[in-house]
Design an enzyme around this catalytic site. Structure first.
Site, short mmCIF file in Angstrom:
data_model
loop_
_atom_site.label_atom_id
_atom_site.label_comp_id
_atom_site.label_asym_id
_atom_site.label_seq_id
_atom_site.Cartn_x
_atom_site.Cartn_y
_atom_site.Cartn_z
CG HIS A 306 -2.09 0.92 1.11
ND1 HIS A 306 -2.01 2.26 1.34
CD2 HIS A 306 -3.36 0.66 0.75
CE1 HIS A 306 -3.21 2.80 1.14
NE2 HIS A 306 -4.04 1.86 0.77
CG ASP A 363 -8.35 -4.23 -2.88
OD1 ASP A 363 -7.56 -3.32 -3.16
OD2 ASP A 363 -9.58 -4.08 -2.79
C1 SDX Z 1 -6.21 0.14 -2.90
O1 SDX Z 1 -4.41 4.59 -1.95
C2 SDX Z 1 -5.38 3.99 -1.36
O2 SDX Z 1 -5.82 4.36 -0.29
C3 SDX Z 1 -5.97 2.84 -2.13
C4 SDX Z 1 -6.98 1.97 -1.38
C5 SDX Z 1 -8.28 2.72 -1.13
O3 SDX Z 1 -9.01 2.34 -0.20
O4 SDX Z 1 -8.60 3.64 -1.90
O5 SDX Z 1 -6.45 1.54 -0.16
C6 SDX Z 1 -7.37 0.75 -2.20
O6 SDX Z 1 -5.97 0.49 -4.03
C7 SDX Z 1 -5.33 -0.83 -2.16
C8 SDX Z 1 -4.10 -1.30 -3.02
C9 SDX Z 1 -4.58 -2.38 -3.98
N1 SDX Z 1 -3.50 -2.73 -4.93
C10 SDX Z 1 -2.89 -3.93 -4.84
O7 SDX Z 1 -3.07 -4.74 -3.94
C11 SDX Z 1 -1.92 -4.19 -6.01
C12 SDX Z 1 -0.62 -4.77 -5.47
N2 SDX Z 1 0.08 -3.70 -4.73
C13 SDX Z 1 0.96 -2.87 -5.45
O8 SDX Z 1 0.93 -2.78 -6.81
C14 SDX Z 1 1.51 -1.68 -4.66
O9 SDX Z 1 1.76 -2.11 -3.40
C15 SDX Z 1 0.64 -0.44 -4.61
C16 SDX Z 1 0.25 0.02 -5.97
C17 SDX Z 1 -0.59 -0.70 -3.81
C18 SDX Z 1 1.43 0.67 -3.92
O10 SDX Z 1 2.50 0.93 -4.76
P1 SDX Z 1 3.57 2.09 -4.39
O11 SDX Z 1 3.22 2.77 -3.14
O12 SDX Z 1 3.78 2.92 -5.61
O13 SDX Z 1 4.84 1.26 -4.05
P2 SDX Z 1 5.80 0.66 -5.12
O14 SDX Z 1 5.02 0.09 -6.26
O15 SDX Z 1 6.85 1.67 -5.41
O16 SDX Z 1 6.41 -0.57 -4.29
C19 SDX Z 1 7.47 -0.34 -3.41
C20 SDX Z 1 8.32 -1.60 -3.55
C21 SDX Z 1 8.69 -1.90 -5.02
O17 SDX Z 1 9.94 -2.57 -5.00
P3 SDX Z 1 11.29 -1.67 -5.29
O18 SDX Z 1 11.09 -0.99 -6.64
O19 SDX Z 1 11.37 -0.68 -4.16
O20 SDX Z 1 12.38 -2.69 -5.31
O21 SDX Z 1 7.57 -2.74 -3.09
C22 SDX Z 1 7.37 -3.63 -4.19
C23 SDX Z 1 7.63 -2.85 -5.47
O22 SDX Z 1 8.09 -3.73 -6.50
N3 SDX Z 1 5.98 -4.07 -4.12
C24 SDX Z 1 5.56 -5.31 -4.28
C25 SDX Z 1 4.16 -5.26 -4.07
N4 SDX Z 1 3.79 -4.01 -3.80
C26 SDX Z 1 4.92 -3.27 -3.83
N5 SDX Z 1 6.21 -6.46 -4.58
C27 SDX Z 1 5.45 -7.57 -4.66
N6 SDX Z 1 4.09 -7.61 -4.48
C28 SDX Z 1 3.43 -6.47 -4.18
N7 SDX Z 1 2.09 -6.49 -4.00
#
Ligand code: SDX
Length: 428
Positions: A306, A363
């Site tokens: 998140h 989720d």
């Molecule tokens: C919702 O914003 C809100 O409030 C949203 C929400 C709401 O109520 O409105 O809470 C609802 O959208 C919840 C999130 C649902 N999405 C997912 O579950 C999809 C999987 N999660 C990710 O794609 C990610 O965690 C995000 C999009 C939710 C957040 O992404 P960020 O904050 O941009 O973080 P990032 O993508 O830069 O990740 C940081 C690191 C990365 O690695 P590095 O580049 O630092 O090496 O963590 C890794 C990412 O690759 N990473 C994951 C991961 N999520 C982040 N690696 C594996 N699996 C994951 N799920």
């Protein structure tokens, strides 16, 4: 004048910037005059360090895993409140008295029907259209039906538009489901609760009476509460930006639905259950955890991570507890729940997830519950949109009623070609 200042040294200048304090949470450095004073923009793609507005609706502490709606913790609201009461709280700022809640609930129930002409919109979609495609189209189309609630400068018209949106989303979502399964639409039955009405319109059929299962109604209502609002997430920011131009409120909510659909946002609930189905049994989990950690593999654990929560999403806690209640009520079991529990257990012990502070979010478990209740995965994000509409509407109202609000218009770091002269085609 803010009594706190931040000083920025930039080139040959030293700029004092006001520091503003909220009631709780991080202070903000007010950079509204930065460009005028320095000729430079700030740069923050994804807005990881940017506060876009002032709001009194929802507070999140991502490190502590805290979520408050108008100051009330999500756990208490999920346990003791109802979606109608939380909707009133978000829209009006205070918990209602019994008479206020009754009046609000009655008002909402009297807006649950959609214009008969709107039903014909569905016929234009293929039967296999994704319900979110239908929601985008039909909610946007509402802007063509309600000219008596389009003057957003009139608080009364904003109020009517808000009530219409909250009231009609269950009907529109249920119709999207009915259309996809080739069953007739059911009209709302206002003798039922908001959530009971939605369940009946979704799963009822004209040929026989539909009995709302109280435990399922309670679980669904709680799921709606958990999704109601969440600060300045991507879809809420989309609604605010669309609304900042003075656009029609129904069109603004359609923009929010479009943004929510993405798998990185609200679309993650559908993706998370599809992921659990792909994983199948717990013995396959280590392979998928390694894939999620592999930078060369686009696979991510859906429902994990998140932007704000670097701790357990408090909504996921409630969601996990709700799985068991629904399984008990429906006397069902889904082995995917055990797979989800085991996946969480193994991921939270893995250094990659620990270092990056990746926890289950709202989720991760919701799909297991929705599937047990009988929804196809394609309906999961439509249910998220249904519940989030009250948050979007409350945020839109908060922005529009702020006399200081201006159209949102970010700038950029330009890295394209500098000025050059046109070259006629016979000289290229
Ligand atoms: C919702 O914003 C809100 O409030 C949203 C929400 C709401 O109520 O409105 O809470 C609802 O959208 C919840 C999130 C649902 N999405 C997912 O579950 C999809 C999987 N999660 C990710 O794609 C990610 O965690 C995000 C999009 C939710 C957040 O992404 P960020 O904050 O941009 O973080 P990032 O993508 O830069 O990740 C940081 C690191 C990365 O690695 P590095 O580049 O630092 O090496 O963590 C890794 C990412 O690759 N990473 C994951 C991961 N999520 C982040 N690696 C594996 N699996 C994951 N799920």
């Amino acid at each position: 004048m803010a009594d706190k200042q931040a000083t920025l040294s930039y080139r040959d200048k030293s700029i004092d910037l006001p520091v503003l304090e909220g009631s709780v949470g991080p202070e903000v450095i007010d950079i509204r005059k930065l460009y005028a004073q320095t000729g430079a923009f700030t740069y923050d793609p994804g807005y990881k360090s940017t506060g876009s507005c002032e709001s009194a609706l929802t507070y999140i502490d991502g490190d502590e895993g805290i979520l408050l709606h108008r100051g009330y913790p999500i756990g208490q609201l999920a346990e003791q409140s109802s979606f109608m009461e939380v909707s009133y709280l978000l829209l009006n700022g205070e918990l209602p008295s019994k008479s206020q809640l009754d009046e609000f609930t009655h008002t909402i129930s009297r807006h649950t029907m959609v214009h008969e002409q709107l039903a014909t919109f569905y016929r234009g979609f293929r039967r296999d259209a994704h319900p979110m495609a239908i929601m985008c189209g039909v909610v946007g189309a509402l802007s063509a039906f309600y000219h008596d609630s389009a003057d957003i400068s009139d608080p009364e018209q904003r109020k009517i538009a808000s009530h219409r949106l909250v009231a009609k989303m269950p009907t529109i979502a249920a119709m999207a489901y009915k259309y996809s399964v080739g069953q007739p639409f059911l009209y709302p039955d206002n003798s039922l609760s908001y959530t009971g009405n939605f369940l009946r319109m979704t799963f009822g059929v004209p040929a026989e009476p539909y009995e709302v299962v109280p435990a399922v109604e309670k679980a669904m209502d709680r799921i709606f509460i958990l999704h109601a609002d969440h600060e300045q997430n991507a879809s809420t920011s989309t609604v605010r930006l669309a609304g900042s131009s003075g656009a029609n409120p129904f069109a603004c909510i359609a923009a929010g639905i479009a943004c929510l659909w993405g798998p990185a946002h609200g679309g993650a609930n559908e993706a998370a259950l599809n992921m659990l189905r792909e994983i199948g049994t717990p013995d396959k989990i280590p392979h998928y955890i390694e894939r999620a950690k592999d930078k060369n593999d686009p696979f991510r654990l859906m429902g994990f991570g998140h932007r704000v929560y670097k701790n357990y999403d408090p909504r996921a806690t409630v969601m996990q507890q709700t799985v068991r209640e629904v399984f008990d009520a429906l006397k069902v079991n889904d082995p995917l729940f055990e797979t989800a529990l085991r996946l969480e257990e193994l991921a939270l012990k893995d250094d990659y997830f620990i270092e990056k502070k990746l926890f289950p979010n709202v989720d991760f478990y919701s799909g297991v519950i929705l599937s047990a209740i009988g929804f196809p995965t394609t309906m999961f994000t439509a249910l998220f949109a249904l519940a989030r509409t009250v948050g979007w509407v409350a945020q839109w109202n908060e922005m529009i009623s702020d006399p200081a609000q201006v159209i949102g218009r970010p700038r950029q770091l330009y890295t394209g070609p500098t000025q050059r002269d046109y070259v006629p085609i016979d000289q290229r």
